[in-house]
Motif scaffolding. Structure first.
Motif, short mmCIF file in Angstrom:
data_model
loop_
_atom_site.label_atom_id
_atom_site.label_comp_id
_atom_site.label_asym_id
_atom_site.label_seq_id
_atom_site.Cartn_x
_atom_site.Cartn_y
_atom_site.Cartn_z
N PHE A 17 0.83 -1.20 0.00
CA PHE A 17 0.00 0.00 0.00
C PHE A 17 0.87 1.25 0.00
O PHE A 17 1.71 1.43 0.89
CB PHE A 17 -0.91 0.03 1.24
N ILE A 18 0.66 2.11 -0.99
CA ILE A 18 1.32 3.42 -1.03
C ILE A 18 0.40 4.41 -0.32
O ILE A 18 -0.74 4.61 -0.73
CB ILE A 18 1.58 3.86 -2.48
N ILE A 53 -0.78 -1.10 -4.70
CA ILE A 53 -2.05 -0.37 -4.70
C ILE A 53 -1.90 0.92 -3.90
O ILE A 53 -1.08 1.00 -2.98
CB ILE A 53 -3.19 -1.25 -4.12
N GLY A 54 -2.67 1.92 -4.26
CA GLY A 54 -2.65 3.17 -3.53
C GLY A 54 -3.69 3.17 -2.42
O GLY A 54 -4.82 2.71 -2.62
N ILE A 60 -1.09 6.58 -7.80
CA ILE A 60 -0.06 7.63 -7.69
C ILE A 60 -0.38 8.67 -8.77
O ILE A 60 -0.30 8.37 -9.95
CB ILE A 60 1.36 7.08 -7.90
N ALA A 61 -0.79 9.86 -8.34
CA ALA A 61 -1.20 10.90 -9.29
C ALA A 61 -0.01 11.71 -9.77
O ALA A 61 -0.11 12.91 -10.01
CB ALA A 61 -2.26 11.79 -8.65
N ALA A 93 -0.18 -4.21 -10.66
CA ALA A 93 -0.56 -2.87 -10.23
C ALA A 93 -2.08 -2.78 -10.18
O ALA A 93 -2.76 -3.05 -11.17
CB ALA A 93 -0.01 -1.82 -11.19
N ALA A 94 -2.62 -2.44 -9.02
CA ALA A 94 -4.06 -2.24 -8.84
C ALA A 94 -4.30 -0.74 -8.86
O ALA A 94 -3.90 -0.02 -7.94
CB ALA A 94 -4.53 -2.86 -7.53
N LEU A 95 -4.94 -0.27 -9.93
CA LEU A 95 -5.00 1.17 -10.20
C LEU A 95 -6.40 1.71 -10.01
O LEU A 95 -7.37 1.18 -10.56
CB LEU A 95 -4.53 1.43 -11.63
N HIS A 96 -6.49 2.81 -9.26
CA HIS A 96 -7.77 3.51 -9.12
C HIS A 96 -7.50 5.00 -9.05
O HIS A 96 -6.37 5.43 -8.79
CB HIS A 96 -8.54 3.03 -7.89
#
Length: 680
Positions: A17-18, A53-54, A60-61, A93-96
């Motif tokens: 987790f980031i 994941i973030g 990560i924007a 990478a789990a991206l949202h």
């Protein structure tokens, strides 16, 4: 483990987790934390895969842009991506939310990508004066091909999840909980899928050339655009490690360029402009129905912007023909959007259905916000606001789209000046991003907060300004135009001045702009303010003489330039002769002005006026000046703005240059205190 990265074991998968709020920017601590987590994944035999994941609302924007103006600290992002690629276990990478810039490059360095429905991906580095520096120009072409990669990289566009899935950037879109879906995907992968090992799909050379030409045209031929194109093309011509090394070297060089510093300055300035501590805790009015008074070009554009923002709109006019023209203009706009494939017909129909037209003032009683967009004359606007005051419901916000008139004088024609503000849109109002939100002497915080909130909903850039002639933008533009008119007397001709400023980066020079908008507009303003003119100031009569001759610009076929039937302009010796005569009558000898002299005098006049605005409290942030000039007046973004330029020059050199300008302009030149303007 870094405080900005944490891990959790979910079965045989390590979730990484980031957690660097608010947008999980890719900082040094994030890079260190991810690297440590990958080392953990590699060293624990019972783990079979990892998921990146973030935490919060986004992946990560982008990277922390503040790092780019300084020496980068290790580990740098390419080292983190290399660790993921060399790890024997797959990483998904789990991206949202947003995966942008370095965040998207990190995702491309993973073995697969699973996205949420609300995801957008993109590489905005070129719009910030750089190129992607962590493999974006090399891995993306392996998924979507060189022509598409050139478009993505050079435009910096944001692509939604559906579009990313369609071209193979995403492997899946989660049909439920993103983390659960990504963990399941990772556990079943069975091995690595490194993008760096994929070949680049061959593309037709003509297709590549077309993409390259389009990118250079859209990007104004800036160095970072050309460099990005070359870097993408490396993916098909160089071994991947050599291409990655070249990409990083170009990125490292460009991030310290003037373009990059200027564009980062605007990036932060635009975000700062959206912060209004004085409005904290103030609730804006609820706006559902917007009434727009005036169905001309500006009123129609404001109505389109409001419809695009999801508001219901009533367009009000006194004249039936004008109302019909405005209504048809709006409907024609949406028909064109559909025919060009920019808007679905169902959505266009929905927006036009939200439009009502009326000749009756009584409809204003239904509106939550009334925006006046009539002729730029104080008496006319006061008459309109007297009527608005009579019909508008209590609590409605009343806004004038005035470009330079006194908002307090307009508000005084109502019984509720606290509800009155200025909302200065720029033409075309449905396209231009800038809106100056003008606070009058009596404007309530609720009214101001509403203006800001509405502008944001319209996806505009709201900048707060005090009520003074021309507000921020037109006040500075008036100083800019005046300086250019002085240079006509001093030895330059319109085409030289326009050319010098266009080379600097303006889309059009001031005399070309004047011809396009009509010389009579500024002429009327000069006449209305003649009694306020400083008798010691140099007054340039050349524009007045052109108007006296009927040379009002493009619409009359002649202004500073001559215009053919098709609109093509040409230098007109009649104008040169008129300028020569004006010089002679004042006993002025023509000087030789170099292009750099012209640009410097323009910038100095802008900077001086900006300093006056700051000292007078018309603007409370120097950086807002640059936001206004870049978003409303065509100031080249890669030059940062007049305040950015002034800070690069430095106070001592600037004061010396300003002293020389004062000698040229004359005793009426009022030099401002520049120290506050240059303070960061």
């Amino acid at each position: 483990m870094s405080t900005q990265v944490r891990t959790e074991r979910i079965g045989d998968v390590l979730a990484i987790f980031i957690d660097n709020p608010p947008v999980n920017a890719g900082s040094l601590a994030v890079r260190q934390g991810v690297l440590e987590a990958i080392e953990t994944l590699s060293s624990v035999p019972s783990l079979v895969a990892g998921v990146l994941i973030g935490a919060g609302n986004t992946f990560i924007a982008g990277s922390d842009l503040r790092e780019f103006g300084q020496p980068l600290e290790r580990p740098e992002l390419p080292a983190v991506i290399a660790a993921i690629e060399t790890c024997e276990k797959p990483v998904v990478a789990a991206l949202h939310g947003a995966a942008l810039g370095g965040g998207f490059e990190l995702a491309l360095g993973c073995d697969a990508r699973v996205g949420s429905q609300n995801l957008v991906v993109g590489l905005p580095e070129v719009t910030l004066g750089m190129i992607p520096g962590a493999g974006g120009t090399q891995r993306l072409p392996r998924l979507i091909g060189i022509p598409a990669a050139i478009e993505w990289v050079c435009s910096g566009k944001r692509v939604p999840a559906s579009g990313a899935l369609k071209v193979g950037v995403l492997d899946a879109i989660a049909d439920g909980d993103l983390l659960e879906c990504a963990v399941r995907f990772a556990a079943n992968m069975g091995g690595k899928r490194r993008l760096r090992d994929m070949p680049v799909t061959e593309a037709d050379t003509a297709e590549i050339a077309a993409a390259e030409a389009a990118a250079l045209r859209q990007g104004k031929g800036r160095p970072q655009v050309a460099a990005a194109i070359e870097a993408v093309k490396f993916s098909a011509t160089l071994p991947v490690d050599d291409a990655l090394t070249k990409e990083r070297a170009v990125f490292t060089e460009l991030r310290m360029s003037n373009d990059a510093f200027a564009l980062r300055h605007l990036f932060f300035s635009e975000r700062e402009a959206l912060k209004h501590p004085e409005l904290r805790g103030v609730d804006p009015a609820e706006i559902s129905l917007v009434a727009v008074i005036g169905a001309g070009t500006m009123g129609s554009g404001i109505a389109i912007a409001a419809l695009d923002g999801g508001f219901r709109v009533v367009l009000v006019e006194r004249d039936a023909q004008a109302l019909n023209r405005g209504t048809e203009r709006i409907k024609g706009h949406y028909e064109a959007q559909v025919s060009k494939g920019k808007l679905a017909k169902a959505e266009a129909d929905k927006r036009t259905a939200a439009l009502e037209s009326s000749l009756e003032w009584a409809v204003l009683g239904q509106a939550d916000l009334v925006i006046e967009a009539v002729f730029e004359d104080l008496a006319v606007k006061q008459e309109v606001f007297t009527q608005v005051d009579h019909f508008a419901k209590p609590g409605a916000i009343l806004a004038s789209n005035t470009s330079y008139l006194d908002v307090d004088a307009i508000a005084a024609s109502t019984s509720r000046p606290a509800d009155v503000i200025g909302l200065h849109f720029f033409s075309p109002a449905n396209v231009m991003k800038l809106v100056e939100v003008v606070r009058g002497r009596s404007s309530s915080k609720r009214a101001i907060a509403t203006g800001v909130a509405v502008a944001k909903r319209l996806r505009k850039m709201p900048v707060l300004t005090g009520n003074a002639f021309g507000f921020i933008g037109n006040r500075i533009y008036a100083a800019y135009r005046y300086q250019c008119e002085l240079m006509l007397e001093d030895g330059a001709y319109p085409n030289q001045i326009d050319s010098a400023l266009e080379k600097f980066g303006f889309a059009m020079g001031p005399f070309g702009v004047a011809d396009m908008s009509g010389l009579d507009i500024a002429w009327r303003m000069r006449q209305a303010r003649a009694h306020l003119r400083d008798p010691e100031a140099r007054y340039v009569s050349i524009p007045d003489r052109l108007c006296d001759m009927g040379r009002l610009g493009r619409k009359s076929g002649a202004g500073y330039y001559a215009y053919e039937t098709g609109g093509r302009k040409s230098v007109d010796q009649v104008v040169h002769q008129l300028i020569d005569e004006a010089r002679s009558q004042k006993g002025l000898a023509a000087q030789t002005l170099k292009d750099e002299d012209i640009v410097e005098r323009v910038l100095l006049s802008m900077v001086n006026e900006a300093a006056h605005l700051l000292s007078e409290g018309v603007t409370t942030r120097a950086s807002d000046v640059d936001v206004v000039l870049a978003n409303g007046y065509g100031f080249p973004r890669w030059q940062g703005g007049p305040v950015f330029w002034a800070r690069r020059v430095g106070l001592d050199a600037l004061n010396e240059k300003m002293s020389r300008l004062k000698q040229v302009v004359g005793p009426a030149f009022k030099a401002a205190d520049l120290s506050a303007l240059l303070a960061d």
